[in-house]
Design a protein around this motif. Sequence first.
Motif, PDB file in Angstrom:
ATOM      1  N   UNK A  74      56.736  38.586  28.466  1.00 22.95           N
ATOM      2  CA  UNK A  74      55.404  38.803  29.045  1.00 22.95           C
ATOM      3  C   UNK A  74      54.884  40.188  28.724  1.00 22.95           C
ATOM      4  N   UNK A  75      55.278  40.744  27.571  1.00 20.87           N
ATOM      5  CA  UNK A  75      54.656  41.982  27.112  1.00 20.87           C
ATOM      6  C   UNK A  75      53.248  41.707  26.592  1.00 20.87           C
ATOM      7  N   UNK A  76      52.933  40.447  26.384  1.00 19.45           N
ATOM      8  CA  UNK A  76      51.663  40.061  25.762  1.00 19.45           C
ATOM      9  C   UNK A  76      50.723  39.407  26.773  1.00 19.45           C
ATOM     10  N   UNK A  77      49.496  39.258  26.384  1.00 15.69           N
ATOM     11  CA  UNK A  77      48.468  38.707  27.270  1.00 15.69           C
ATOM     12  C   UNK A  77      48.891  37.370  27.838  1.00 15.69           C
ATOM     13  N   UNK A  78      49.247  36.433  26.952  1.00 17.33           N
ATOM     14  CA  UNK A  78      49.845  35.210  27.490  1.00 17.33           C
ATOM     15  C   UNK A  78      51.327  35.259  27.112  1.00 17.33           C
ATOM     16  N   UNK A  79      52.153  34.583  27.905  1.00 14.58           N
ATOM     17  CA  UNK A  79      53.596  34.686  27.726  1.00 14.58           C
ATOM     18  C   UNK A  79      54.040  34.078  26.394  1.00 14.58           C
ATOM     19  N   UNK A  80      54.866  34.814  25.664  1.00 19.86           N
ATOM     20  CA  UNK A  80      55.470  34.307  24.432  1.00 19.86           C
ATOM     21  C   UNK A  80      56.804  33.659  24.765  1.00 19.86           C
ATOM     22  N   UNK A  81      57.225  32.735  23.931  1.00 20.57           N
ATOM     23  CA  UNK A  81      58.549  32.159  24.130  1.00 20.57           C
ATOM     24  C   UNK A  81      59.614  33.218  23.842  1.00 20.57           C
ATOM     25  N   UNK A  82      60.627  33.290  24.677  1.00 19.08           N
ATOM     26  CA  UNK A  82      61.741  34.223  24.496  1.00 19.08           C
ATOM     27  C   UNK A  82      62.518  33.814  23.243  1.00 19.08           C
ATOM     28  N   UNK A  83      62.702  34.743  22.321  1.00 17.82           N
ATOM     29  CA  UNK A  83      63.344  34.377  21.051  1.00 17.82           C
ATOM     30  C   UNK A  83      64.794  33.934  21.247  1.00 17.82           C
ATOM     31  N   UNK A  84      65.485  34.515  22.221  1.00 13.87           N
ATOM     32  CA  UNK A  84      66.867  34.104  22.470  1.00 13.87           C
ATOM     33  C   UNK A  84      66.916  32.644  22.896  1.00 13.87           C
ATOM     34  N   UNK A  85      65.904  32.211  23.663  1.00 16.66           N
ATOM     35  CA  UNK A  85      65.857  30.825  24.121  1.00 16.66           C
ATOM     36  C   UNK A  85      65.451  29.906  22.976  1.00 16.66           C
ATOM     37  N   UNK A  86      64.558  30.391  22.106  1.00 16.08           N
ATOM     38  CA  UNK A  86      64.114  29.589  20.965  1.00 16.08           C
ATOM     39  C   UNK A  86      65.245  29.419  19.961  1.00 16.08           C
ATOM     40  N   UNK A  87      66.248  30.312  20.041  1.00 15.67           N
ATOM     41  CA  UNK A  87      67.408  30.160  19.159  1.00 15.67           C
ATOM     42  C   UNK A  87      67.260  30.870  17.830  1.00 15.67           C
ATOM     43  N   UNK A  88      66.173  31.602  17.656  1.00 12.07           N
ATOM     44  CA  UNK A  88      66.109  32.452  16.466  1.00 12.07           C
ATOM     45  C   UNK A  88      64.971  33.461  16.556  1.00 12.07           C
ATOM     46  N   UNK A  89      65.130  34.513  15.767  1.00 12.06           N
ATOM     47  CA  UNK A  89      64.088  35.509  15.656  1.00 12.06           C
ATOM     48  C   UNK A  89      63.031  34.977  14.693  1.00 12.06           C
ATOM     49  N   UNK A  90      61.780  35.092  15.079  1.00 17.55           N
ATOM     50  CA  UNK A  90      60.700  34.603  14.231  1.00 17.55           C
ATOM     51  C   UNK A  90      60.547  35.459  12.977  1.00 17.55           C
ATOM     52  N   UNK A  91      59.764  34.964  12.037  1.00 22.97           N
ATOM     53  CA  UNK A  91      59.551  35.673  10.781  1.00 22.97           C
ATOM     54  C   UNK A  91      58.933  37.045  10.994  1.00 22.97           C
ATOM     55  N   UNK A  92      57.979  37.132  11.925  1.00 20.70           N
ATOM     56  CA  UNK A  92      57.329  38.408  12.203  1.00 20.70           C
ATOM     57  C   UNK A  92      58.341  39.428  12.712  1.00 20.70           C
ATOM     58  N   UNK A  93      59.203  39.019  13.617  1.00 22.76           N
ATOM     59  CA  UNK A  93      60.229  39.916  14.160  1.00 22.76           C
ATOM     60  C   UNK A  93      61.140  40.437  13.055  1.00 22.76           C
ATOM     61  N   UNK A  94      61.604  39.550  12.224  1.00 19.19           N
ATOM     62  CA  UNK A  94      62.530  39.933  11.152  1.00 19.19           C
ATOM     63  C   UNK A  94      61.854  40.922  10.212  1.00 19.19           C
ATOM     64  N   UNK A  95      60.609  40.630   9.864  1.00 16.26           N
ATOM     65  CA  UNK A  95      59.849  41.490   8.973  1.00 16.26           C
ATOM     66  C   UNK A  95      59.696  42.891   9.576  1.00 16.26           C
ATOM     67  N   UNK A  96      59.390  42.945  10.862  1.00 16.99           N
ATOM     68  CA  UNK A  96      59.176  44.237  11.514  1.00 16.99           C
ATOM     69  C   UNK A  96      60.469  45.034  11.602  1.00 16.99           C
ATOM     70  N   UNK A  97      61.555  44.387  11.962  1.00 13.13           N
ATOM     71  CA  UNK A  97      62.769  45.183  12.120  1.00 13.13           C
ATOM     72  C   UNK A  97      63.335  45.660  10.779  1.00 13.13           C
TER      73      UNK A  97
END
Lengths: 238, 238, 238, 238, 238, 238
Positions: C68-91
Amino acid sequence: MRPSGRDLSEMRPVSIETGVTKHAEGSCMIRMGDTHVLCTATLEDRVPPFIKGSGLGWVTAEYGMLPRSTTSRMRREAAAGKQGGRTVEIQRLIGRSLRAGVDRVALGERQITVDCDVIQADGGTRCASITGGWVALRLAVNKLIKAGDVISDPLLDPVAAVSCGIYAGQPVLDLDYPEDSEAGVDGNFVMLGGGRLIEVQMSAEGSTFSREQLDELMELAAKGVGELAAMQRAATSA
Amino acid sequence: MRPSGRDLSEMRPVSIETGVTKHAEGSCMIRMGDTHVLCTATLEDRVPPFIKGSGLGWVTAEYGMLPRSTTSRMRREAAAGKQGGRTVEIQRLIGRSLRAGVDRVALGERQITVDCDVIQADGGTRCASITGGWVALRLAVNKLIKAGDVISDPLLDPVAAVSCGIYAGQPVLDLDYPEDSEAGVDGNFVMLGGGRLIEVQMSAEGSTFSREQLDELMELAAKGVGELAAMQRAATSA
Amino acid sequence: MRPSGRDLSEMRPVSIETGVTKHAEGSCMIRMGDTHVLCTATLEDRVPPFIKGSGLGWVTAEYGMLPRSTTSRMRREAAAGKQGGRTVEIQRLIGRSLRAGVDRVALGERQITVDCDVIQADGGTRCASITGGWVALRLAVNKLIKAGDVISDPLLDPVAAVSCGIYAGQPVLDLDYPEDSEAGVDGNFVMLGGGRLIEVQMSAEGSTFSREQLDELMELAAKGVGELAAMQRAATSA
Amino acid sequence: MRPSGRDLSEMRPVSIETGVTKHAEGSCMIRMGDTHVLCTATLEDRVPPFIKGSGLGWVTAEYGMLPRSTTSRMRREAAAGKQGGRTVEIQRLIGRSLRAGVDRVALGERQITVDCDVIQADGGTRCASITGGWVALRLAVNKLIKAGDVISDPLLDPVAAVSCGIYAGQPVLDLDYPEDSEAGVDGNFVMLGGGRLIEVQMSAEGSTFSREQLDELMELAAKGVGELAAMQRAATSA
Amino acid sequence: MRPSGRDLSEMRPVSIETGVTKHAEGSCMIRMGDTHVLCTATLEDRVPPFIKGSGLGWVTAEYGMLPRSTTSRMRREAAAGKQGGRTVEIQRLIGRSLRAGVDRVALGERQITVDCDVIQADGGTRCASITGGWVALRLAVNKLIKAGDVISDPLLDPVAAVSCGIYAGQPVLDLDYPEDSEAGVDGNFVMLGGGRLIEVQMSAEGSTFSREQLDELMELAAKGVGELAAMQRAATSA
Amino acid sequence: MRPSGRDLSEMRPVSIETGVTKHAEGSCMIRMGDTHVLCTATLEDRVPPFIKGSGLGWVTAEYGMLPRSTTSRMRREAAAGKQGGRTVEIQRLIGRSLRAGVDRVALGERQITVDCDVIQADGGTRCASITGGWVALRLAVNKLIKAGDVISDPLLDPVAAVSCGIYAGQPVLDLDYPEDSEAGVDGNFVMLGGGRLIEVQMSAEGSTFSREQLDELMELAAKGVGELAAMQRAATSA
């Protein structure tokens, strides 16, 4: 008052059949009413990395349900690609409970894995798994003793578990599935045969309970565990 | 006798800071000593499929730890590709506990998701999550009430949780990490502010406990929850 | 012209609070307007297999957003079972950027992991992560120096990053979320405090830009990075 | 000075062979020296959920490398169970780049998926993928036009990409693998044939660069893209 | 010559016990020597998407082994997070084999899922699964017939399977585990009770075989399937 | 009668082009009509753990389809996060088939991985993979021989595979996609060039077949394999 006609403090008929599979070092089929769980114990001469070289043994457990052990078919966890939260929670409980009854120094640096697979489910599968799991564990340890691989017995009192809950306003022992799905408060007590507590897990879903009710449930549980421990001893004394 | 010098029945200093993030409908940072948990509540006008059309609301929770919330860095669960068993167990407990204090009819067909993210850990993160989670939930529900979206208040008594355990042979309240890693018996009590029980989870690892000890722990817990509930009420009364 | 009323070349108010968690070897909370990122640096005496025995150090980064760092709640990546492409790119960007400012010989065969966790998001989280990440890194390296574990300082000029873009036809510095979602062209400049470039990532989504525009954006970025570097130095000089 | 003996501003020999697979709506094999990429475009009458009903079209891309496209065999991503961070980053870049050259209103509510599969790799696979991907896209759109399914051409100027970098202290165009593995600074420029910029991605690994160097690299890139665009036009004009 | 002392064309003792679980629409425990497989059939009023609305029925199968069904414990597939290649291959074979004996028009638009779970393994688990799976299927279809839900019987001849192989240079019927691990050539024949073939899977591992040998193996298989079909009929005729 | 106008026993035109990628130790593009498969062989000086120290070599295979090798686009398995059951089944078959033609003692303790990637599919991809895979394997082994790394040739007769089936009531050789999707019975024969059998996989989907039909299919297969083996020898004799 109970759907099964049982008394408030009456468990379902219990049977423990040992030696049910030829490969495992210890095995039993435990039947608590229509809940049937196949428990096997596997002995290995290795321990998890975190205790390597400590001289201590380890006991762990895994739990699963056959897809059609339930009224309607559940998705097979292997096909779903992961164990659900309930499964993980249950197998952690089984492992923790069994370890509480093990002298890990006496066991020595070896691991025993207890697999509890539910063949048919009608409530109380985690309690049946703990109770039957201890029997499989006992039989595997007996082999170690006979072979002279351990000197003093790492198992003392049996570990057994039973569920209790508040059904239709009354505290009842050993809930079957129809009771379990109605009870607002229910949980599990894991104890040593002698009555000392290992684990208390009592939860309310959309409800609450008082300390007096908790006391009544604990009375019922102590009665149930006493009966189960006698059956565990009978099943494993040769 | 306790590493922190606290009395047996003394909790760590607790603070609850509300409104800590601008997006969430309710939020707080709860600090129980060096354990800091950020709790947010997200309000959505949809419910899970299994209650669609029932008119009932739903409250659920998710839990996570920042990788360096702990003494040594933990692997990030998103990178590992799954939530560990401990995480799943804890978030199921938080959700169940909060729901016990919610009138789901009064809430109406909407869902509130409570996220509990541990910023810094020093023992007792699940209890802090429940206690802080209720505050976030309360604040989100207050918005619903102000907006006239619910008529009667779906939350009554606060839900709070505290850990207890047997440390160095003595029953102690609110274990910090050094105590938690030594205690052979420990667990959590979730209660309503008024004292009724919601969840009792007491476990022994490689040990056992008596009913008398359970009673003593429950006394301590009741004292702790009473204090927490007062702080929850103070933090959410505007 | 900007939704926030800022000048075209005006950054949001920036603050850097250090020492925000007790476990990490270095930590800070960086706030660029309403974007808040918690950065921690973890020091370990091991390096990834591909440089084992080389005598070189390694710096790597991980990135996450609280649900809930964002305006509407994002799915927790740990629960989704993977880091999204955007996350990987940023890190990957954060790690690469920080390494460009590290003398890996001077660091010696050890690894520093920088975790950047977004507590509240309002645009520019990857730039805040790099800028704050360098501060955490600096503080962890300071510990190494104080302990005499490194002889010459492996960090020289600060590494900082800022976003720029073309908003409503005008080049602007440090886009917030409302600007970011409207801008057809935007990107990030990572630089040393002294002005040399580390990474230029400028992209158009459904649009294009000229070399002159790129030059203007680079001017803005150099101004922003200069200001950030001053703040980084102030925050880490004791 | 370059391992291949090429001039600083000389690209490798490029060929684009169209119509290489019978099923795809558009396809080509692009060869930039020893880098060979098979590009196919698939036309579908559905769009992703987030633009359903908007009347707008969508272009997306996927990227893969055959396991033995590289000097030593890479693990097959399908067997590893996920696409690596590099793959995800590249396919997001390809999709974004191609979309910058598409009039999504003219395309209408349909999706074109461009698959770029590296048959043989020798540096610059992402640039070859963008350049060849546009050719496949162009051919698929030509089918739409011939069939009368779109009225005005949704593609105008070709989209092409080329890598540049600083190798042995000199700015060079179109790095092959031996250059790429040595260059401290390198990156990719995506442009329209007419020279406007779509994406600039320049990074230093353990190094930095000046604005003057960036300008020189951009000059080289503009030359390269001009040559590629001529070949794209030649390959797709029937 | 065979480790078990059996004749070359002699199967192990076979038993089929029906009605072994109370929830499934059809169930049996099939025992071929020490190989024991629990087969259940689940009836559902839905079909997979690809035949929705076609009026045709579907039969599918899943296969699993309990972790300690084998001599040494296998990793639980649910814990490993996926079904292995062997499991997938076997369950596809079971489903395909059973469907060959089903009149999908007569079955009507419903699905039957056959779960085959190996309780104890000693070679030939896939054949036992097919043979026992047909019994469970037959029993479930009988329920449909009794209820008047199908008009003409969708099952005609039993489907049964048996393994054969070349052991110590001789063609043998129904390999047990010690034979299976030695045989250079082995495979499975799936047939209708009347002798027509459904599936032939014969493979050599590090070896080859002649057409004459294949013919001999087929003779043995036909004999075996004839015996199994008689037992299937006996077990399902009430 | 066949959609392609071929005779019942006529294969599609076959070509085998070797040396198609510069990195692999052996490679070819095999074309059976419109089915095109790129096969590469990778040589490595390590073997899987289960044969370490045995002195024996290992040959294994992986299989994949490019997303648009098929009439309509398939989902990329790397993106889906796992290899489907069909893929796993096929690659196990390829590996097993190739190993049957390898003298693993003569190969010595090294591994050859054969990758078969379908560039364009029109039926019979697994047979083309085995046949082309053997060519890549042969070329890689030739390198070992030339380098003096093996003394006696570990490959003797070629391994080749062809599909057969019953189409419109007639046994036909080498099914293309239109035939394959109609045939009720079809399968694959893997043989040595000299005619000995390695693998027979014949299955009926919703149908059955007689032993006479199996014999006819085997005749066709023997003819096809003979032709393929001649082409394999021609392609690999330098």
